[in-house]
Design an enzyme around this catalytic site. Sequence first.
Site, PDB file in Angstrom:
ATOM      1  N   GLU A 260       0.878  -1.167   0.000  1.00 39.43           N
ATOM      2  CA  GLU A 260       0.000   0.000   0.000  1.00 39.43           C
ATOM      3  C   GLU A 260       0.914   1.216   0.000  1.00 39.43           C
ATOM      4  OE1 GLU A 260      -1.915   2.915   2.860  1.00 39.43           O
ATOM      5  OE2 GLU A 260      -2.481   0.894   3.515  1.00 39.43           O
ATOM      6  N   CYS A 299      -3.087   7.910   4.378  1.00 40.17           N
ATOM      7  CA  CYS A 299      -2.896   7.398   3.024  1.00 40.17           C
ATOM      8  C   CYS A 299      -4.137   7.585   2.171  1.00 40.17           C
ATOM      9  CB  CYS A 299      -2.512   5.922   3.069  1.00 40.17           C
ATOM     10  SG  CYS A 299      -3.667   4.897   3.999  1.00 40.17           S
TER      11      CYS A 299
END
Length: 681
Positions: A260, A299
Amino acid sequence: MTVETPHRLKSYICGEWKPGSRDGVPLRDAGTGEVIATIDASGIDMAEALAHGRAAGAALRAMTFHERAVLLKELGKALTAAKAEFHALSLATGATPRDGMVDIEGGIHTLFSYSGQGRRELPNTRTLVEGNVESLSKDGSFSAQHILTPMQGVAVHINAFNFPVWGMLEKLSPTLLAGMPAIIKPASQTAYLTELVVRRIIETGLLPEGALQLICGSTGDLLDHVTGQDVVTFTGSAHTGRMLRASKAIVENSVRFTMEADSLNSCILGPDAQPGTPEFDLFVKEIVREMTVKAGQKCTAIRRAFVPRGLEQPVIEALGAALARIGVGLPGDEAARMGALASMAQRDEVRARIKDLQADGGIVVGNPDEVRLVSGDAEKGAFLNPVVLYCDKPGSAKAVHDVEAFGPVSTIMPYDDLEEAVALTQRGKGSLAASVFTDDPAVAEAAVIGMAPYHGRILLGNRASAKSSTGHGAPLPNLVHGGPGRAGGGEEMGGIRGVKHFMQRTAVQGTPKLLSAVTGRWVPGAPVRDDIHPFRKSLAELRIGDRVVTATRTVTMDDIEHFARFTGDTFYAHLDEDAAKANPFFDGRVAHGYLIVSFAAGLFVQPDPGPVLANYGVDNLRFLTPVYPGDTLGVELTCKEINPREGAEYGEVRWDCRVTNQNGDPVALYDVLTMVARTWP
């Protein structure tokens, strides 16, 4: 939080808390700059840590899914009891109490969520059966079944600094539920909070030794020793992720690697969402929230906001007014609605990225070089006020679609039509999350269809969901978290999907007898046992393959007409002969499907009080052959699967129900679900 003597972080390896062999690197309070801990992992035998974890995996794999799910629940309860301690230390990361809830309570909620999903959606077994049996022969003597079993290695989780608790627990929850041990490597800046949480987990004694290990500091040569049975996950920069994914052992051993990474998440203001509409206000509110929660260090935070051309100024003015009310300061100060970035180095990084973004536009809200605070010292704490940029020509711009300033920074860009807006979101080359604020179904449909291939999750926001929406930036345990392309190409969580990331899928071929032995689930053709009626057997006595073959019952025209009158189901195919014959599927009037199911129950049920406590559902019901007046029905009911519930005096039993007519043709096939007592009486 200020600590007089810096705490020397230790790694938990091979059942011991071990310090590094060198003086540690100082870790500072993000708000005050005071040293609160030191970190070092040199001298730790990483190959030994992996070997220890692999050996520990046997104890986890010996547990059933439900036993592991209960373990997660107990861990969640233990961490809930200790959360005040976690919140006190969380302030040092720059997180406000509100930010801390996202990290701490959010992580604990993930434990509880996976515990519940594991008990509801997984069997109380050690092997997970996936899909239906695939028949590989005409006579049914040779079949196949897909199964999933835990990988026999270690899951190495390399995490980012922004969520030291949630970032660990959102990966650990599905890992443990799958039956795989883990080594956690938190980012150094905030590792002190992760270390505290791991200490409290280990102290519970709930986990088998070796099921959880912790590295505080550099991983050293850890990744040189991973094998094809190990899993590596990484959260952080795309540059670092690509470097790790190309590691020699990972490539040569085809190690599963989930990443990720950077994500230039987008938010679109729909063409219908004009100033004064709820959607306009929600759009502004969401950007402000995503810029200020965790000081924009998320994020999933909104980095690019697209608005209909002509609405740039109203949006900028609304954002400027809202952000002006955001007090920045020490996280523990009630007047501060936004805390500090994780470190001074992180503030320098964000300021440098803002300069990169200015190649495509100018700053319209805020000044990265002037820090205005309600408390704290800008020279000692990593504070930065929110910054909004405006790029007038996003189609020809480059930096705004390539550069992520990982902080309280977002760029406003205009679009001329929805097609262009969608295309601009795609310029991010793959993102974790996006959102569209609109009350127009056509806009929602077009936006989602165009954006979905480039995004892991899309939020549709409007007035109807304003109070219930979880928001643009909140990853949820039951939804996938990840994205294609630049975002890393991986997936985390997503409910039981996330558990399967730590398991191996295998196709097993053989006779029904052997497949049933492997899977713990009866399949057609496997042995059966006909003795007493299986409804007279407790969970302790019942075995898969226990069966009853019923007497038969003939369906009459009176039955069909009575059922129609009694239930109100007067569909023409049951009552009008000519209309039924005109239907290409029927030769005349037919019995109701649910009449067939009701008659079947009447045939297979043993009515006396006994261990069967309740029927709680029917799965996979299919009607295969029409039933006409005069047809005779019989039932074969076979115990298919048994799932005792942990800590309960009953369990779930799934029965294979096969209803046939006088010719042996299958009329209806389905699974009957019951609750059965462990013992009786």
